[in-house]
Scaffold this motif. Structure first.
Motif, short mmCIF file in Angstrom:
data_model
loop_
_atom_site.label_atom_id
_atom_site.label_comp_id
_atom_site.label_asym_id
_atom_site.label_seq_id
_atom_site.Cartn_x
_atom_site.Cartn_y
_atom_site.Cartn_z
N SER A 94 -23.33 -9.01 -2.15
CA SER A 94 -23.18 -7.89 -3.23
C SER A 94 -21.49 -7.62 -3.83
N SER A 95 -21.31 -6.81 -4.48
CA SER A 95 -20.65 -7.19 -5.35
C SER A 95 -19.38 -6.25 -4.41
N ARG A 96 -18.05 -6.24 -4.01
CA ARG A 96 -17.34 -5.26 -3.08
C ARG A 96 -16.19 -4.25 -4.25
N SER A 97 -16.40 -3.52 -4.01
CA SER A 97 -15.50 -2.20 -4.45
C SER A 97 -14.41 -2.23 -4.63
N GLN A 98 -13.78 -1.22 -5.63
CA GLN A 98 -12.56 -1.76 -5.66
C GLN A 98 -11.81 -2.74 -5.09
N SER A 99 -12.41 -3.76 -5.69
CA SER A 99 -11.46 -4.75 -5.33
C SER A 99 -10.85 -5.17 -6.44
N VAL A 100 -9.91 -6.37 -6.33
CA VAL A 100 -9.04 -7.41 -6.97
C VAL A 100 -8.60 -8.28 -7.18
N GLU A 101 -9.21 -9.27 -8.11
CA GLU A 101 -9.04 -10.29 -8.26
C GLU A 101 -7.87 -11.17 -8.20
N ILE A 102 -7.06 -12.10 -7.27
CA ILE A 102 -5.77 -12.46 -7.73
C ILE A 102 -5.63 -14.15 -7.73
N ASP A 103 -5.89 -14.39 -9.12
CA ASP A 103 -5.28 -15.76 -9.63
C ASP A 103 -4.47 -16.64 -8.99
N LEU A 104 -4.50 -17.34 -8.32
CA LEU A 104 -3.02 -18.31 -8.32
C LEU A 104 -3.46 -19.58 -8.51
N THR A 105 -4.55 -20.55 -9.44
CA THR A 105 -4.47 -21.54 -10.55
C THR A 105 -3.64 -21.59 -10.58
N ILE B 56 0.96 -1.15 -0.08
CA ILE B 56 -0.24 0.36 -0.02
C ILE B 56 0.79 0.90 -0.16
N ALA B 57 1.03 2.20 -1.07
CA ALA B 57 1.45 3.60 -1.36
C ALA B 57 1.33 4.07 -0.03
N PRO B 58 1.71 4.72 0.86
CA PRO B 58 1.70 6.00 2.19
C PRO B 58 0.62 6.60 2.18
N GLY B 59 0.49 8.01 0.76
CA GLY B 59 -0.74 8.34 1.16
C GLY B 59 -1.91 7.42 1.81
N ASP B 60 -1.82 6.48 0.81
CA ASP B 60 -2.77 5.86 0.88
C ASP B 60 -3.46 5.29 1.56
N LEU B 61 -1.91 4.42 2.43
CA LEU B 61 -1.98 4.47 3.86
C LEU B 61 -2.90 4.83 4.59
N VAL C 88 1.84 -10.72 -6.05
CA VAL C 88 2.14 -9.08 -4.88
C VAL C 88 1.26 -8.11 -5.80
N ARG C 89 0.37 -7.45 -5.34
CA ARG C 89 -0.25 -6.49 -5.81
C ARG C 89 -0.24 -5.12 -5.07
N LEU C 90 0.19 -4.05 -5.62
CA LEU C 90 0.21 -2.68 -5.30
C LEU C 90 -1.11 -1.89 -5.76
N TYR C 91 -1.40 -1.09 -4.11
CA TYR C 91 -2.67 -0.14 -3.62
C TYR C 91 -2.40 1.53 -3.64
N SER C 92 -2.28 2.11 -5.15
CA SER C 92 -2.25 2.97 -5.01
C SER C 92 -2.95 4.06 -6.14
N ASP C 93 -3.08 5.39 -5.48
CA ASP C 93 -3.55 6.20 -5.62
C ASP C 93 -5.12 5.80 -5.59
N GLY C 94 -5.47 4.88 -5.10
CA GLY C 94 -6.94 5.11 -5.15
C GLY C 94 -7.21 3.03 -6.14
N LYS C 95 -6.19 2.73 -7.24
CA LYS C 95 -5.76 1.68 -7.63
C LYS C 95 -4.90 0.46 -7.19
N TRP C 96 -5.78 -0.99 -7.96
CA TRP C 96 -4.61 -2.19 -7.23
C TRP C 96 -3.69 -1.88 -8.77
N PHE D 89 2.51 -1.17 5.47
CA PHE D 89 2.90 -0.64 4.11
C PHE D 89 3.14 -1.99 3.22
N THR D 90 3.29 -3.01 3.58
CA THR D 90 3.54 -3.98 3.72
C THR D 90 2.74 -5.63 4.25
#
Length: 304
Positions: A276-287, A114-119, A293-301, A152-153
């Motif tokens: 209901s669906s979760r807003s601002q979510s990210v699906e991570i496929d580990l099949t 997570i970026a410092p500002g977003d955190l 690793v995913r980064l959340y910065s400026d409100g985006k993944w 942050f991590t």
């Protein structure tokens, strides 16, 4: 590909940099590392003498000693299975060691940055970091874990250890209320919900990639728990799925899928059901992978 998992005993686990340096010193080539001060996994190539690596850590990490950590070596998995196959009788200790090695070899993990500002924004507004797990073709519908103490991590991991249960209702925004007993169960196993509403001990049978319930009771909402390790380094088993519609007598297959949903949400708790669906979510496929690793910065993944 080999790996070693270092787990905290008397001391916190060394940093990723210290572990990778120790591996290099004894002839290994680090590929990836992940985890927390409670438990870290380092994937590597090459042949590494286990004792040499452990001694290298003791000699280079301040205030460490022989009892500081415990180690699970992934390159011992094949040896464990071969040795078990050659024994007419397997002791509980042998079985436990081999099972632990298998589980560690199938561990999946995600690292959230997570970026410092977003955190700062998320913390000030009391958002929690949430995870949900996919089951079959169904929509995500239970908060597997919700953490307020993220940083942050943050690392989150899981192994294929499950529990089966039944509940009398599915109610969005309410925490799961287990109505039956819980039974430990694995993929390719079947448990009968008998006429009095008790789940019987599982037996081998059913689809190899699914958990099967034979319902001889009445209408019920089948549910599944799975073991995960979160920010505190503790192993916990919590719900990943509850059938939104009750099922009648018959057979039900519940097939966990190695995909997770990650998002931030206020006023939410672990084991809360949602529809209901979760807003601002990210699906991570580990099949097809063991970690991501995913980064959340400026409100985006994004993938860093």
């Amino acid at each position: 590909m080999n790996f070693v998992i270092i787990e905290k005993n008397n001391n916190n686990v060394p940093s990723e940099h210290q572990l990778e340096a120790a591996l290099k010193a004894v002839g290994g080539t680090p590929v990836a590392s992940e985890g927390s001060p409670a438990s870290r996994k380092v994937t590597f190539t090459g042949e590494v003498n286990h004792t040499d690596f452990e001694n290298e850590l003791i000699n280079t990490v301040p205030r460490s000693r022989r009892t500081s950590w415990s180690f699970v070596w992934g390159d011992a998995l094949q040896t464990s299975l071969i040795s078990l196959g050659g024994k007419p009788v397997v002791s509980h200790t042998d079985y436990a060691q081999a099972l632990n090695a298998i589980l560690q070899a199938t561990r999946k993990s995600v690292k959230i940055q997570i970026a410092p500002g977003d955190l700062e924004t998320l913390k000030n507004a009391e958002y929690k970091l949430c995870f949900a797990k996919k089951v079959g073709d169904n929509a995500y519908n239970v908060v597997w874990q919700a953490y307020g103490k993220y940083a942050f991590t943050t690392s989150f991991s899981w192994v294929p250890q499950y529990q089966l249960f039944g509940t009398n209702s599915f109610d969005a925004s309410v925490q799961v209320d287990v109505s039956t007993n819980l039974v430990d169960i694995g993929l390719g196993e079947t448990s009968v919900l008998n006429k009095v509403g008790t789940l019987e001990e599982p037996r081998t049978g059913g689809k190899s990639t699914a958990i099967t319930m034979i319902n001889n009771y009445d209408t019920i909402h089948p549910g599944v728990n799975q073991v995960s390790t979160g920010v505190d380094g503790k192993l916990v088993s919590t719900p990943i799925y509850v059938a939104t519609e009750e099922v009648v007598k018959g057979t039900v297959e519940l097939e966990p899928v190695e995909k997770v949903l990650v998002w931030f949400e206020q006023k939410i708790q672990t084991s809360t059901m949602f529809s209901s669906s979760r807003s601002q979510s990210v699906e991570i496929d580990l099949t097809k992978n063991d970690n991501a690793v995913r980064l959340y910065s400026d409100g985006k993944w994004s993938t860093p």
